[in-house]
Enzyme design. Structure first.
Site, PDB file in Angstrom:
ATOM      1  N   GLU A 195      -0.247  10.974   0.673  1.00 35.12           N
ATOM      2  CA  GLU A 195       0.165  11.263  -0.863  1.00 35.12           C
ATOM      3  C   GLU A 195      -0.672  10.540  -1.468  1.00 35.12           C
ATOM      4  O   GLU A 195      -0.839  10.912  -2.869  1.00 35.12           O
ATOM      5  CB  GLU A 195       1.531  10.680  -1.079  1.00 35.12           C
ATOM      6  CG  GLU A 195       2.760  11.596  -0.583  1.00 35.12           C
ATOM      7  CD  GLU A 195       3.175  11.336   1.064  1.00 35.12           C
ATOM      8  OE1 GLU A 195       2.396  10.520   1.438  1.00 35.12           O
ATOM      9  OE2 GLU A 195       3.938  11.805   1.572  1.00 35.12           O
ATOM     10  N   HIS A 251      14.808   8.504   2.495  1.00 35.25           N
ATOM     11  CA  HIS A 251      14.422   9.945   1.880  1.00 35.25           C
ATOM     12  C   HIS A 251      15.639  10.132   1.176  1.00 35.25           C
ATOM     13  O   HIS A 251      15.944  11.431   1.403  1.00 35.25           O
ATOM     14  CB  HIS A 251      14.394  10.557   3.475  1.00 35.25           C
ATOM     15  CG  HIS A 251      13.255  10.321   4.334  1.00 35.25           C
ATOM     16  ND1 HIS A 251      13.039   9.310   5.098  1.00 35.25           N
ATOM     17  CD2 HIS A 251      12.101  10.915   4.691  1.00 35.25           C
ATOM     18  CE1 HIS A 251      11.976   9.194   5.892  1.00 35.25           C
ATOM     19  NE2 HIS A 251      11.371  10.320   5.554  1.00 35.25           N
TER      20      HIS A 251
END
Lengths: 308, 101, 336
Positions: free
Chosen positions: C67, C135
């Protein structure tokens, strides 16, 4: 670019930094002294289609790229006439219209940015390549490895130019990085890589030229490591950790003296000629300082401008 | 007999679905295992197949319509002739197999 | 429906996003998509379905898990002339990208004195839905105070479409926050290519007794709570923030001035959260007012169904908060 022009470019950087270092408003700076050959050699292979990015050690790269010394000095001294209106300073110096996409003060922070610039050029089929100069200090960062991977996958027109001066501030390379030869970092990704003497501007130029041609032909990225010596401390705010004897030996490897000696040996330059070039450089540096001093300070109203 | 055709609920994480395509029209006879209608959830396409033979008698939710899971989409019958009831509510369910693809 | 009503089509939330991207990509070759599983798979929620087939692998690129570099590349490409959308499947992992997003992207125009800017959209899916502590996070409040960064959050399919269009048009970095629990929903999306303006909240439901200010999936919780409270004679006004930075304080303040009671609702954490900011900003506008903030419990959000439900704000939490708030003495807020 002629060898004499390379010499002039290095002299200009050295004189500029000498003038800056003694200026009362010098402030917090990272100097390129000793590392001029890397910036100058890399830039010698670039055209006006290309973009150069650098780390926070931006003065050498910016001047080597051809930015006006007065404007650069103005930016460093926080004047409104700097290309960033005094708002970026040395750590964020930029002039994309002159092919200097800019410095970024975050160690390793400009690598993925440079890959993005290269991607844009590739997708839009623009001529031109991107070079990112970074230090050995960035080689432990994930950013480098992530960017090498993507640059290789996509065959980006991107040259990784590692200015390895052997120090991450006070930590020597051997205690910071497992690989001894930093160009080896690119090899696992299938990226062609070479290590050259970063104090030899001609070697840097020639290696960059070869890699640049490859990239222009669409053959993808490359990694150039130039082994350099840092003449000053890491920054104006950092203490020197090396002894006087070490420094004497280091300064003897000056890239400027080395090229001058080569030119003198080849009959292209004599002592008087060199002295003239040194004076010219000092004069130019002084003009840059005068220009900056005569410029208004950054406008406080700029705090509200260009934020969003 | 007339039956109602619906996708039996609840289906985890699915509230409403879109009718994509009827693989027939009123009067079409379906064999066991034949594909009757395709539905779309937010995640995937659902293939609704006949678990026994029958005739499609009326489509209540044409292609493009949105329906809640469990609501009646069509009326099925054993033959073409039997008259359709006014109220589909009390009808038995026509068994289907459905597969989320 | 009157004959003059604008035509619309019912779409899944994900289809609204895909439609906005398809239109933008047809109109402007500079729009590209970078992300994990955005190519042939069409996105974790199928929100990019069809785009790879239509526009090809050069414009819809699958990325490795990286990322930091992915967003850096998106930001750099934007600075150099593309209009990228970078997809972060779980908002939790925007943390890995904060350096290029915040230190370069959000500061680029300022630090270069206007020479460069980064029109990049970073799309991140927030929200808890059984996937575990790393998450499940809603981190919007971490981003709303960054000068130079715009943050938007659609609550329904129409706004998913309209805000995506607006985000792609915007000339600086935008974080577009959607939510796992919105993807199963569907809504009517105007057929015309309308944009939802950045920086403007909207009143989703009118009422006189209490204002609920929220965003994203919170709008559905608020709506369900408002239905229950209506049965008790309490009519709630729901303000959907839509843009979190810059915050449309005026719309919330104007509603709160009329109702005299403000409940803020977010799935993120309360400390320095959107509710804290709104409560203070509204007070600055209209003076002291009854306020209650609702957010997640101060704990990581377990993937365990029971624990997750107990950690997240519920419809019941909102109903109880509104009732309790209305039991407190009213103040006399300044009307705008």
């Amino acid at each position: 670019m002629s060898r004499l022009a390379l010499l002039r470019s290095m002299l200009a950087i050295r004189a500029f930094e000498d003038a800056l270092a003694v200026h009362p408003e010098c402030g917090f700076q990272l100097l390129s002294s000793g590392e001029e050959a890397l910036a100058v050699g890399v830039c010698a292979a670039l055209t006006s289609d290309d973009q150069l990015l650098s780390s926070g050690r931006s003065i050498g790269p910016a001047l080597a790229r051809g930015l006006d010394p007065g404007a650069v000095m103005a930016e460093l001294l926080g004047r409104a006439t700097g290309p960033c209106k005094g708002k970026g300073g040395r750590g964020h110096l930029a002039q994309p219209s002159a092919g200097f996409f800019g410095a970024h003060a975050v160690v390793g922070g400009n690598l993925s940015i440079a890959a993005g610039v290269a991607l844009a050029m590739q997708v839009e089929r623009r001529p031109g390549i991107v070079v990112c100069i970074f230090g050995d200090g960035a080689c432990g960062a994930g950013a480098l490895h992530e960017t090498l991977n993507l640059a290789a996958l996509w065959k980006l027109p991107l040259l990784f130019a590692c200015d390895n001066n052997g120090w991450s501030i006070s930590t020597p390379r051997a205690r910071a990085l497992a690989p001894r030869r930093l160009s080896d970092l690119a090899t696992p990704f299938g990226i062609p890589a070479v290590t050259v003497d970063g104090m030899d501007v001609l070697a840097v130029r020639d290696a960059t030229q070869r890699f640049a041609e490859r990239a222009r032909a669409g053959e993808g990225p490359a990694f150039l490591e130039g082994v350099t010596e840092r003449f000053a401390t890491h920054s104006t705010a950092t203490r020197e950790t090396r002894s006087a004897d070490e420094m004497a030996a280091i300064r003897a490897r000056c890239p400027i003296r080395r090229l001058a000696a080569t030119l003198e040996r080849d009959g292209e330059l004599d002592a008087a000629g060199l002295a003239r070039l040194e004076r010219d450089a000092a004069d130019a540096a002084l003009r840059a300082v005068r220009f900056a001093e005569a410029s208004p300070p950054a406008d406080i109203a700029e705090i509200a401008r260009d934020v969003a | 007999m007339i039956y109602k055709l619906a996708v039996p609920g609840p289906i985890e994480d699915v509230d409403e679905l879109r009718v994509l395509l009827w693989h027939g029209e009123p009067g079409t006879r379906f064999a066991a295992g034949a594909l009757v209608v395709e539905l779309e959830t937010h995640k995937a396409v659902v293939e609704v197949r006949a678990s026994r033979p029958g005739v499609l008698r009326a489509i209540l939710a044409p292609a493009g319509d949105w329906q809640q899971v469990g609501r009646t989409l069509a009326l099925m019958g054993d033959d073409e002739a039997e008259p359709l009831p006014a109220d589909a509510g009390p009808l038995a369910s026509w068994l289907v197999e459905f597969e989320v693809t | 429906m009157s004959p003059d009503a604008p035509k619309s089509t019912r779409l899944f939330f994900r289809e609204a996003i895909a439609r906005a991207l398809a239109e933008a990509m047809h109109a402007d070759p500079r729009v590209v998509i970078l992300g994990q599983d955005v190519g042939p798979l069409g996105g974790a929620y199928r929100e990019f379905a069809g785009l790879h087939a239509t526009f090809g692998a050069s414009r819809v690129r699958d990325m490795p898990v990286a990322e930091n570099a992915m967003v850096g590349i998106g930001v750099g490409a934007a600075a150099a002339g593309l209009r990228p959308l970078v997809s972060i499947t779980y908002m939790d992992f925007v943390m890995l990208a904060l350096d290029p997003l915040v230190n370069y992207g959000a500061k680029l125009r300022y630090k270069t004195g206007g020479q460069l800017h980064a029109p990049v959209v970073v799309k991140a899916t927030a929200g808890a839905k059984g996937q575990g502590v790393a998450h499940s996070q809603s981190l919007e409040s971490w981003l709303v105070g960054v000068p130079g960064l715009t943050v938007v959050a659609p609550s329904n399919a129409a706004d998913a479409y309209g805000l995506m269009g607006a985000a792609l048009d915007h000339d600086g970095p935008v974080v577009y926050v959607d939510h796992k629990r919105l993807f199963p929903t569907a809504g009517d999306v105007p057929d015309a290519p309308v944009r939802v303006p950045i920086g403007r909240a909207t009143v989703r439901r009118r009422g006189d007794n209490a204002t609920i200010a929220t965003h994203s999936y919170g709008c559905r919780i608020a709506d369900a709570a408002a239905d229950r409270l209506a049965a008790e004679g309490i009519r709630c006004e729901i303000v959907d923030l839509r843009t979190l930075a810059p915050l449309d304080v005026a719309t919330v303040a104007s509603s709160a001035a009329r109702t005299g009671a403000l409940v803020t609702l977010e799935e993120g954490q309360l400390p320095c959260g959107l509710g804290a900011e709104l409560a203070y900003r509204v007070r600055e506008e209209i003076g002291p007012i009854r306020v209650a903030r609702i957010g997640a419990a101060p704990a990581p959000i377990s993937g365990n169904r029971l624990l997750e439900a107990a950690t997240l704000p519920s419809v019941e939490d909102v109903v109880v908060a509104v009732r309790r708030l209305l039991e407190r003495p009213a103040t006399n807020p300044r009307t705008r």
